[in-house]
Design a protein around this motif. Structure first.
Motif, PDB file in Angstrom:
ATOM      1  N   LYS A 282       0.040 -12.577  -6.044  1.00  0.00           N
ATOM      2  CA  LYS A 282      -1.112 -12.091  -5.202  1.00  0.00           C
ATOM      3  C   LYS A 282      -0.336 -12.392  -3.911  1.00  0.00           C
ATOM      4  N   ALA A 283      -0.800 -11.172  -3.188  1.00  0.00           N
ATOM      5  CA  ALA A 283      -0.499 -11.143  -1.656  1.00  0.00           C
ATOM      6  C   ALA A 283       1.101 -11.452  -1.307  1.00  0.00           C
ATOM      7  N   SER A 284       1.880 -10.633  -2.032  1.00  0.00           N
ATOM      8  CA  SER A 284       3.338 -11.002  -1.943  1.00  0.00           C
ATOM      9  C   SER A 284       4.173  -9.745  -1.312  1.00  0.00           C
ATOM     10  N   LEU A 285       3.708  -8.602  -1.371  1.00  0.00           N
ATOM     11  CA  LEU A 285       4.298  -7.446  -0.902  1.00  0.00           C
ATOM     12  C   LEU A 285       3.699  -6.791   0.480  1.00  0.00           C
ATOM     13  N   ASP A 286       4.701  -6.224   1.332  1.00  0.00           N
ATOM     14  CA  ASP A 286       4.067  -5.591   2.526  1.00  0.00           C
ATOM     15  C   ASP A 286       3.809  -4.211   2.514  1.00  0.00           C
ATOM     16  N   LEU A 287       4.459  -3.461   1.571  1.00  0.00           N
ATOM     17  CA  LEU A 287       4.436  -2.021   1.631  1.00  0.00           C
ATOM     18  C   LEU A 287       4.640  -1.623  -0.042  1.00  0.00           C
ATOM     19  N   ILE A 288       3.817  -0.649  -0.440  1.00  0.00           N
ATOM     20  CA  ILE A 288       3.882  -0.180  -1.704  1.00  0.00           C
ATOM     21  C   ILE A 288       3.824   1.303  -1.559  1.00  0.00           C
ATOM     22  N   VAL A 289       4.494   2.173  -2.072  1.00  0.00           N
ATOM     23  CA  VAL A 289       4.479   3.657  -2.127  1.00  0.00           C
ATOM     24  C   VAL A 289       4.514   4.297  -3.380  1.00  0.00           C
ATOM     25  N   LEU A 290       3.362   5.097  -3.666  1.00  0.00           N
ATOM     26  CA  LEU A 290       3.134   5.609  -4.881  1.00  0.00           C
ATOM     27  C   LEU A 290       3.363   7.197  -4.742  1.00  0.00           C
ATOM     28  N   PRO A 291       4.545   7.789  -4.820  1.00  0.00           N
ATOM     29  CA  PRO A 291       4.684   9.288  -5.073  1.00  0.00           C
ATOM     30  C   PRO A 291       4.149   9.931  -6.531  1.00  0.00           C
ATOM     31  N   HIS A 292       3.065  10.333  -6.800  1.00  0.00           N
ATOM     32  CA  HIS A 292       2.598  10.923  -7.736  1.00  0.00           C
ATOM     33  C   HIS A 292       2.258   9.884  -8.847  1.00  0.00           C
TER      34      HIS A 292
ATOM     35  N   LEU B  59       0.136  10.200 -12.878  1.00  0.00           N
ATOM     36  CA  LEU B  59       0.672   9.958 -14.266  1.00  0.00           C
ATOM     37  C   LEU B  59       0.411   8.753 -14.981  1.00  0.00           C
ATOM     38  N   SER B  60      -0.648   7.665 -14.310  1.00  0.00           N
ATOM     39  CA  SER B  60      -0.606   6.512 -14.679  1.00  0.00           C
ATOM     40  C   SER B  60      -1.856   6.673 -15.825  1.00  0.00           C
ATOM     41  N   ILE B  61      -1.895   5.805 -16.965  1.00  0.00           N
ATOM     42  CA  ILE B  61      -2.700   5.768 -17.949  1.00  0.00           C
ATOM     43  C   ILE B  61      -4.268   5.228 -17.338  1.00  0.00           C
ATOM     44  N   ASP B  62      -4.330   4.491 -16.243  1.00  0.00           N
ATOM     45  CA  ASP B  62      -5.450   4.225 -15.589  1.00  0.00           C
ATOM     46  C   ASP B  62      -5.674   4.023 -13.989  1.00  0.00           C
ATOM     47  N   PRO B  63      -5.570   4.912 -13.250  1.00  0.00           N
ATOM     48  CA  PRO B  63      -5.436   5.117 -11.807  1.00  0.00           C
ATOM     49  C   PRO B  63      -5.973   4.150 -11.246  1.00  0.00           C
ATOM     50  N   HIS B  64      -7.409   3.799 -11.620  1.00  0.00           N
ATOM     51  CA  HIS B  64      -8.182   2.992 -10.957  1.00  0.00           C
ATOM     52  C   HIS B  64      -7.691   1.585 -11.174  1.00  0.00           C
ATOM     53  N   ALA B  65      -7.235   1.185 -12.272  1.00  0.00           N
ATOM     54  CA  ALA B  65      -6.611  -0.177 -12.499  1.00  0.00           C
ATOM     55  C   ALA B  65      -5.233  -0.341 -11.690  1.00  0.00           C
ATOM     56  N   ALA B  66      -4.722   0.942 -11.676  1.00  0.00           N
ATOM     57  CA  ALA B  66      -3.552   0.655 -10.846  1.00  0.00           C
ATOM     58  C   ALA B  66      -3.763   0.424  -9.480  1.00  0.00           C
ATOM     59  N   LEU B  67      -4.593   1.138  -8.803  1.00  0.00           N
ATOM     60  CA  LEU B  67      -5.022   0.716  -7.439  1.00  0.00           C
ATOM     61  C   LEU B  67      -5.537  -0.635  -7.184  1.00  0.00           C
ATOM     62  N   ARG B  68      -6.184  -1.418  -8.282  1.00  0.00           N
ATOM     63  CA  ARG B  68      -6.757  -2.644  -8.121  1.00  0.00           C
ATOM     64  C   ARG B  68      -5.459  -3.554  -8.231  1.00  0.00           C
ATOM     65  N   GLU B  69      -4.628  -3.085  -9.040  1.00  0.00           N
ATOM     66  CA  GLU B  69      -3.267  -3.889  -9.229  1.00  0.00           C
ATOM     67  C   GLU B  69      -2.430  -3.929  -7.696  1.00  0.00           C
ATOM     68  N   VAL B  70      -2.433  -2.900  -7.117  1.00  0.00           N
ATOM     69  CA  VAL B  70      -1.776  -2.684  -5.864  1.00  0.00           C
ATOM     70  C   VAL B  70      -2.651  -3.515  -4.857  1.00  0.00           C
ATOM     71  N   GLU B  71      -3.834  -3.580  -4.696  1.00  0.00           N
ATOM     72  CA  GLU B  71      -4.766  -4.316  -3.847  1.00  0.00           C
ATOM     73  C   GLU B  71      -4.388  -5.797  -3.855  1.00  0.00           C
ATOM     74  N   ARG B  72      -4.227  -6.101  -5.054  1.00  0.00           N
ATOM     75  CA  ARG B  72      -3.801  -7.703  -5.569  1.00  0.00           C
ATOM     76  C   ARG B  72      -2.557  -8.040  -4.968  1.00  0.00           C
ATOM     77  N   VAL B  73      -1.632  -7.391  -5.034  1.00  0.00           N
ATOM     78  CA  VAL B  73      -0.142  -7.863  -4.674  1.00  0.00           C
ATOM     79  C   VAL B  73       0.133  -7.591  -3.260  1.00  0.00           C
ATOM     80  N   LEU B  74      -0.854  -6.760  -2.556  1.00  0.00           N
ATOM     81  CA  LEU B  74      -0.546  -6.427  -1.279  1.00  0.00           C
ATOM     82  C   LEU B  74      -1.037  -7.552  -0.387  1.00  0.00           C
ATOM     83  N   VAL B  75      -0.242  -8.191   0.818  1.00  0.00           N
ATOM     84  CA  VAL B  75      -0.491  -8.941   1.527  1.00  0.00           C
ATOM     85  C   VAL B  75      -1.804  -8.362   2.566  1.00  0.00           C
ATOM     86  N   PRO B  76      -2.601  -9.046   3.349  1.00  0.00           N
ATOM     87  CA  PRO B  76      -3.681  -8.592   4.110  1.00  0.00           C
ATOM     88  C   PRO B  76      -2.897  -7.764   5.222  1.00  0.00           C
ATOM     89  N   GLU B  77      -3.426  -6.665   5.596  1.00  0.00           N
ATOM     90  CA  GLU B  77      -2.955  -5.684   6.655  1.00  0.00           C
ATOM     91  C   GLU B  77      -1.751  -4.880   5.923  1.00  0.00           C
TER      92      GLU B  77
END
Length: 275
Positions: free
Chosen positions: A91-101, A105-123
């Motif tokens: 949790k809160a370990s990455l500073d930048l994530i890029v998602l090109p398409h 192509l994800s089986i659950d795009p909303h769950a993928a966004l929740r996972e991105v929010e989990r691993v991103l640091v504040p700001e």
């Protein structure tokens, strides 16, 4: 979908998106960045973070994207296999994530966004590109779906069953405490397959940006993870109030002293005439 990106319209779209990614990530600072999916596009090429990784899902290995594993000149190194809905990061370990398409192509795009929010640091920032259903390409894709139900025709964009509209994606980001920092639309040429016809309709890019900017075939956005209620810690000496060393006279205690009365009487006397 990877094979389609090697076609003339796919290369046209990738060229526009590559320029947008280079602009967006050039001034994003930190230590750890990650690209999920789409090895044909280097979303972290212009970024200067010391740790930059490419992650692909299991389905990407079945496509003709073997250049990622062969180590050929100009190829990129595959860092790990990971699905967007289950990232192997703390949790809160990455500073930048890029998602090109990636969301399309994800089986659950909303769950993928929740996972991105989990691993991103504040700001931390997430950069997303997607196909716009409110465009000429989106109209052709819906028409192809209708023809397929009737038993004829082929899809213009194979592998994409449903586009994610920009407004829908923006609402998802707001629910996850993301703030959309910037948005761009592009690729206004019609959904043709040949490079010759794409070149003939090149003038539509200039007019589209001016007259119908939200009807581009692709959208591109940058969002920032906001954590509300945070309080920055300061040093202990800054939190203490500093007392003033200057003395403040009290008016009512000195107003009736003899010295003050003599000054008032001297000021009330008329000036003496000059000799």
């Amino acid at each position: 979908m990877h094979n389609w990106f090697d076609s003339p319209p796919g290369r046209y779209l990738l060229a526009w998106e590559q320029a947008r990614f280079d602009e967006a990530v050039a001034d994003v600072f930190g230590y750890h960045s990650l690209q999920l999916g789409m090895p044909l596009l280097d979303g972290l090429r212009a970024n200067r973070m010391p740790h930059r990784w490419l992650a692909l899902g299991q389905d990407a290995l079945a496509d003709d994207s073997g250049l990622v594993q062969t180590g050929a000149p100009g190829s990129r190194t595959l860092a790990l296999l990971a699905e967007p809905v289950a990232l192997p990061f703390a949790k809160a370990s990455l500073d930048l994530i890029v998602l090109p398409h990636t969301l399309e192509l994800s089986i659950d795009p909303h769950a993928a966004l929740r996972e991105v929010e989990r691993v991103l640091v504040p700001e931390g920032r997430v950069v997303i590109s997607g196909l716009n259903p409110a465009s000429l390409w989106g109209l052709r894709q819906r028409r192809a779906h209708l023809y397929q139900r009737l038993g004829k025709g082929t899809q213009y964009l194979p592998g994409v069953d449903e586009f994610i509209a920009y407004r829908r994606l923006r609402d998802w980001l707001r629910l996850l405490s993301f703030e959309v920092e910037s948005t761009r639309f592009g690729c206004y040429r019609p959904a043709v397959r040949s490079a010759q016809w794409l070149e003939r309709f090149g003038w539509m890019d200039r007019l589209g940006e001016k007259w119908w900017p939200i009807l581009g075939a692709a959208y591109f956005l940058v969002a920032v993870k906001r954590v509300y209620g945070m309080r920055l810690l300061e040093s202990a000496w800054r939190s203490k109030r500093q007392r003033s060393a200057a003395t403040v006279p009290i008016a009512h205690r000195t107003a009736n002293t003899p010295a003050v009365k003599r000054r008032h009487e001297a000021a009330a006397k008329p000036p003496s005439p000059r000799a």
